[in-house]
Design a protein around this motif. Structure first.
Motif, PDB file in Angstrom:
ATOM      1  N   VAL A 157       1.219  -1.295  -0.048  1.00 34.39           N
ATOM      2  CA  VAL A 157      -0.457   0.142  -0.001  1.00 34.39           C
ATOM      3  C   VAL A 157       1.325   1.194   0.059  1.00 34.39           C
ATOM      4  N   ARG A 177     -11.202  -0.565  -7.833  1.00 36.01           N
ATOM      5  CA  ARG A 177     -11.230   0.622  -6.925  1.00 36.01           C
ATOM      6  C   ARG A 177     -12.411   0.938  -6.308  1.00 36.01           C
ATOM      7  N   GLN A 191      -3.886   1.228  -3.365  1.00 37.00           N
ATOM      8  CA  GLN A 191      -4.517   1.483  -1.639  1.00 37.00           C
ATOM      9  C   GLN A 191      -5.438   0.344  -1.581  1.00 37.00           C
ATOM     10  N   ASP A 194      -7.420  -2.022  -2.494  1.00 40.79           N
ATOM     11  CA  ASP A 194      -7.719  -2.916  -4.754  1.00 40.79           C
ATOM     12  C   ASP A 194      -7.278  -3.753  -4.990  1.00 40.79           C
TER      13      ASP A 194
END
Length: 220
Positions: A157, A177, A191, A194
């Protein structure tokens, strides 16, 4: 694994039969007992009741379940049942089938993985409740390249996808996402939550899958 499925429609029954075929212990919950006819030769348990009712879920074995899939025909029922399974009974792998894509994004923000209504819904639900590394989605006619969805270690991340590509030797084709597919840009970063879909050479898939399942190496 022990899996509880709420909803015995076309997706729920197909999912139950496939999971049982893979050797898992499956219980199907539906408020309409006639729906169980879709299961045919099914050795798992059938529970008649409302899928988000605590007593019904306990009867279905939710307290010892490893995964729960809410795939009935109602968005509200599915998300409520999924939240009860996760928040009340602590089931680790939970997924809800959602018809309204707008709602799906909201529920993703609440931490409930969702699956949109698509022809391959049973395959997508199966992938989410049985995370077992890379899941192949497409292979070119020569067998040289594969498009796969990969599991990524949380330590990635905040890493730019271009950096991730360089380190593992794969190309990120797209990112899902909050329920939406995105084409990565040069500054796109990975992120939390995801879903990465990558292009990789078939003979390098195991190495890429292994690299992404571990924390990225610390640079000097």
């Amino acid at each position: 694994m022990r899996v509880v499925i709420m909803g015995c429609g076309r997706v729920g029954s197909a999912l139950a039969l496939r999971l049982e075929g893979l050797g898992h212990q499956v219980t199907v919950v539906d408020q309409n007992p006639d729906a169980f006819r879709r299961l045919g030769a099914f050795d798992g348990d059938r529970v008649t009741g409302i899928g988000f009712d605590r007593d019904t879920l306990i009867e279905a074995g939710i307290e010892s379940a490893d995964a729960f899939a809410a795939v009935s025909s109602g968005d509200n029922s599915n998300i409520l049942a999924a939240r009860v399974a996760r928040e009340t009974f602590g089931v680790a792998n939970v997924v809800a089938r959602i018809y309204d894509p707008g709602r799906a994004e909201v529920y993703e923000r609440l931490g409930i993985p969702t699956v949109a209504t698509v022809p391959w819904a049973a395959d997508q639900v199966l992938r989410r409740i049985l995370p077992q590394g890379a899941a192949s989605e497409f292979t070119d006619a020569t067998g040289a390249l594969s498009l796969v969805q990969v599991e990524v270690h949380p330590a990635w991340v905040g890493t730019r996808l271009t950096t991730l590509e360089a380190r593992v030797g794969a190309r990120v084709a797209y990112v899902v996402r909050l329920g939406r597919a995105l084409l990565p840009k040069p500054d796109t970063v990975y992120q939390d939550g995801d879903q990465l879909h990558v292009l990789v050479r078939g003979d390098e898939l195991d190495g890429v899958d292994r690299a992404l399942s571990l924390a990225p190496p610390v640079e000097d």
